[in-house]
Design a protein around this motif. Structure first.
Motif, PDB file in Angstrom:
ATOM      1  N   GLU A  23       0.695  -1.349  -0.033  1.00 29.08           N
ATOM      2  CA  GLU A  23      -0.369   0.400  -0.169  1.00 29.08           C
ATOM      3  C   GLU A  23       1.022   1.185   0.112  1.00 29.08           C
ATOM      4  OE1 GLU A  23      -3.809  -1.884   2.241  1.00 29.08           O
ATOM      5  OE2 GLU A  23      -2.345  -0.525   3.154  1.00 29.08           O
ATOM      6  N   ILE A  24       1.654   0.669   0.205  1.00 24.29           N
ATOM      7  CA  ILE A  24       2.996   2.184   0.683  1.00 24.29           C
ATOM      8  C   ILE A  24       3.620   2.450  -0.588  1.00 24.29           C
ATOM      9  CG2 ILE A  24       4.928   3.392   1.943  1.00 24.29           C
ATOM     10  CD1 ILE A  24       4.268   1.663   4.424  1.00 24.29           C
ATOM     11  N   SER A  25       3.942   1.466  -0.970  1.00 24.53           N
ATOM     12  CA  SER A  25       5.049   2.442  -2.281  1.00 24.53           C
ATOM     13  C   SER A  25       3.409   2.180  -3.661  1.00 24.53           C
ATOM     14  CB  SER A  25       5.188  -0.425  -2.971  1.00 24.53           C
ATOM     15  OG  SER A  25       5.836  -0.254  -2.104  1.00 24.53           O
ATOM     16  N   GLN A  26       2.868   2.071  -3.442  1.00 29.66           N
ATOM     17  CA  GLN A  26       1.414   2.017  -4.314  1.00 29.66           C
ATOM     18  C   GLN A  26       1.494   3.508  -4.373  1.00 29.66           C
ATOM     19  OE1 GLN A  26       1.596  -0.127  -6.731  1.00 29.66           O
ATOM     20  NE2 GLN A  26      -0.167   1.809  -7.420  1.00 29.66           N
ATOM     21  N   GLU A  27       1.280   4.822  -3.386  1.00 29.18           N
ATOM     22  CA  GLU A  27       1.383   5.394  -2.678  1.00 29.18           C
ATOM     23  C   GLU A  27       2.960   6.250  -3.239  1.00 29.18           C
ATOM     24  OE1 GLU A  27       1.364   8.877   1.205  1.00 29.18           O
ATOM     25  OE2 GLU A  27       0.196   6.314   1.794  1.00 29.18           O
ATOM     26  N   ILE A  40       7.113  10.407   1.280  1.00 30.04           N
ATOM     27  CA  ILE A  40       6.220   9.449   1.586  1.00 30.04           C
ATOM     28  C   ILE A  40       7.396   8.199   2.003  1.00 30.04           C
ATOM     29  CG2 ILE A  40       4.782   7.353   0.779  1.00 30.04           C
ATOM     30  CD1 ILE A  40       4.427   9.642  -1.102  1.00 30.04           C
ATOM     31  N   ILE A  41       8.738   8.091   2.429  1.00 28.52           N
ATOM     32  CA  ILE A  41       9.836   7.476   1.838  1.00 28.52           C
ATOM     33  C   ILE A  41      10.194   7.340   3.838  1.00 28.52           C
ATOM     34  CG2 ILE A  41      11.912   6.298   1.729  1.00 28.52           C
ATOM     35  CD1 ILE A  41      11.588   6.565  -1.008  1.00 28.52           C
ATOM     36  N   ASP A  42      10.155   8.720   3.590  1.00 29.76           N
ATOM     37  CA  ASP A  42      10.338   9.370   5.243  1.00 29.76           C
ATOM     38  C   ASP A  42       8.845   9.279   6.125  1.00 29.76           C
ATOM     39  OD1 ASP A  42      12.950   9.802   4.330  1.00 29.76           O
ATOM     40  OD2 ASP A  42      13.088  11.890   3.827  1.00 29.76           O
ATOM     41  N   ARG A  43       8.167   9.149   6.054  1.00 28.04           N
ATOM     42  CA  ARG A  43       6.652   9.119   6.993  1.00 28.04           C
ATOM     43  C   ARG A  43       6.552   8.071   7.120  1.00 28.04           C
ATOM     44  NH1 ARG A  43       2.583  10.813   3.127  1.00 28.04           N
ATOM     45  NH2 ARG A  43       3.549  12.643   3.121  1.00 28.04           N
ATOM     46  N   ARG A  83      20.147  -2.172  -2.447  1.00 22.78           N
ATOM     47  CA  ARG A  83      20.024  -1.055  -3.595  1.00 22.78           C
ATOM     48  C   ARG A  83      19.754   0.632  -2.760  1.00 22.78           C
ATOM     49  NH1 ARG A  83      19.282  -5.432  -6.949  1.00 22.78           N
ATOM     50  NH2 ARG A  83      19.994  -5.501  -8.219  1.00 22.78           N
ATOM     51  N   PRO A  84      20.196   1.542  -2.816  1.00 27.18           N
ATOM     52  CA  PRO A  84      19.722   2.402  -2.258  1.00 27.18           C
ATOM     53  C   PRO A  84      18.025   3.460  -2.302  1.00 27.18           C
ATOM     54  CG  PRO A  84      22.114   2.636  -2.667  1.00 27.18           C
ATOM     55  CD  PRO A  84      21.532   1.638  -3.610  1.00 27.18           C
ATOM     56  N   LYS A  85      17.690   3.430  -1.309  1.00 21.28           N
ATOM     57  CA  LYS A  85      15.953   4.187  -1.648  1.00 21.28           C
ATOM     58  C   LYS A  85      16.315   5.548  -2.343  1.00 21.28           C
ATOM     59  CE  LYS A  85      15.417   5.134   3.282  1.00 21.28           C
ATOM     60  NZ  LYS A  85      17.052   4.433   3.380  1.00 21.28           N
ATOM     61  N   LYS A  86      16.974   6.071  -1.445  1.00 23.95           N
ATOM     62  CA  LYS A  86      16.665   7.786  -2.173  1.00 23.95           C
ATOM     63  C   LYS A  86      18.440   8.271  -2.722  1.00 23.95           C
ATOM     64  CE  LYS A  86      15.573   9.343   1.593  1.00 23.95           C
ATOM     65  NZ  LYS A  86      15.252  10.608   2.957  1.00 23.95           N
ATOM     66  N   PHE A 107      10.518  -0.335  -0.165  1.00 20.62           N
ATOM     67  CA  PHE A 107       9.327  -0.923   0.878  1.00 20.62           C
ATOM     68  C   PHE A 107       8.805  -1.993   0.253  1.00 20.62           C
ATOM     69  CE2 PHE A 107       7.885   3.105   2.501  1.00 20.62           C
ATOM     70  CZ  PHE A 107       8.062   3.109   3.624  1.00 20.62           C
ATOM     71  N   ASP A 108      10.539  -2.968  -0.387  1.00 20.56           N
ATOM     72  CA  ASP A 108      10.402  -3.977  -1.217  1.00 20.56           C
ATOM     73  C   ASP A 108      11.312  -5.374   0.075  1.00 20.56           C
ATOM     74  OD1 ASP A 108      10.715  -6.101  -2.701  1.00 20.56           O
ATOM     75  OD2 ASP A 108      10.082  -5.309  -4.086  1.00 20.56           O
TER      76      ASP A 108
END
Length: 278
Positions: A23-27, A40-43, A83-86, A107-108
């Motif tokens: 759900e977060i990934s879709q957002e 969103i990642i930070d949140r 794999r770095p997210k940011k 979030f994988d």
């Protein structure tokens, strides 16, 4: 480093964790700008720090750091984004041009590796690959086609490339291709594997296994020469100790295995190969 096995069947709490992660990934994917995606990642960063996830990632590797093979004990366990997210750095530390980071993998579950804080901090956002033409810049690109410079504890073909010497220092396996030597050396450097205390502890494991193995051989020979039941029992006990140190749940089991595999002795190789499978 040993191969970490991701179970085919996930426990209920991890399935529930994955459902929320999706759900977060879709957002994230629906956000319009890169900054919105990162916000969103930070949140939701506490989601990858949930105790049920961290405990599960720890349990599947016998409470060991996925890179150093040290037991966690009271240490803080960090979920490392392979794999770095940011943002992403090349091998020389420069930012990877036109790459936003692998935000779609934040979030994988398959992108997580559990390690100690110092290891995670040292690696940071480094993620060079062997051929940048294959780098995935967007979710629709196939990141599985990438060949990272880092060794991956989830891959059999990667973990066998890393070896050790009798001083406990990590080294490339003998006889491997120069490309793989470079991958091993980069992994050693960026995951801080060549560290004084780590090397000291690995050297102790190496020495202990070699000593136990020699005691096993001596007791076994005496048992056969003298027909001694006591010596046969002693040999069996020493063999069990050697095998226990090579099992996946033992701290520095890969070091124990290498200490036997580097002997010119087929019996040692047999013990190492059979014990490591358990």
């Amino acid at each position: 480093m040993i191969k970490v096995e991701l179970p085919a069947v996930l426990p209920a709490e991890i399935i529930a964790w994955q459902e929320r992660a999706q759900e977060i990934s879709q957002e994230i994917l629906q956000a319009q700008t890169l900054q919105e995606k990162r916000d969103i990642i930070d949140r939701y960063q506490r989601h990858w720090r949930k105790p049920e996830l961290v405990n599960w990632l720890s349990d599947i590797n016998f409470e060991k750091c996925w890179f150093t093979e040290t037991k966690f004990g009271g240490d803080y366990q960090e979920v490392e984004h392979f794999r770095p997210k940011k943002g992403t750095k090349e091998a020389d530390g420069t930012a990877c041009a036109n790459h936003p980071g692998y935000y779609w993998l934040a979030f994988d579950l398959s992108n997580y590796r559990l390690c100690k804080r110092r290891t995670n901090a040292k690696k940071g956002t480094f993620f060079p690959i062997l051929d940048n033409r294959l780098r995935a810049n967007q979710p629709q690109h196939s990141w599985r086609d990438e060949r990272p410079l880092f060794l991956d504890p989830l891959k059999d073909a990667d973990v066998i490339l890393l070896s050790f010497n009798d001083n406990g220092a990590p080294v490339p396996q003998e006889g491997i291709h120069q490309v793989d030597q470079d991958r091993v050396n980069f992994t050693i450097e960026k995951y801080f594997l060549d560290e004084r205390i780590l090397n000291k502890r690995r050297a102790e494991t190496w020495s202990t296994v070699r000593c136990l193995y020699n005691e096993y051989l001596n007791a076994s020979m005496e048992a056969n020469d003298q027909g001694s039941v006591a010596k046969a029992t002693e040999a069996e006990q020493k063999l069990i100790q050697v095998k226990d140190m090579c099992r996946k749940n033992a701290e520095f089991s890969s070091v124990a295995i290498e200490s036997l595999m580097k002997l010119p002795d087929r019996t040692a190789w047999t013990i190492a190969s059979r014990a490591s499978a358990t």
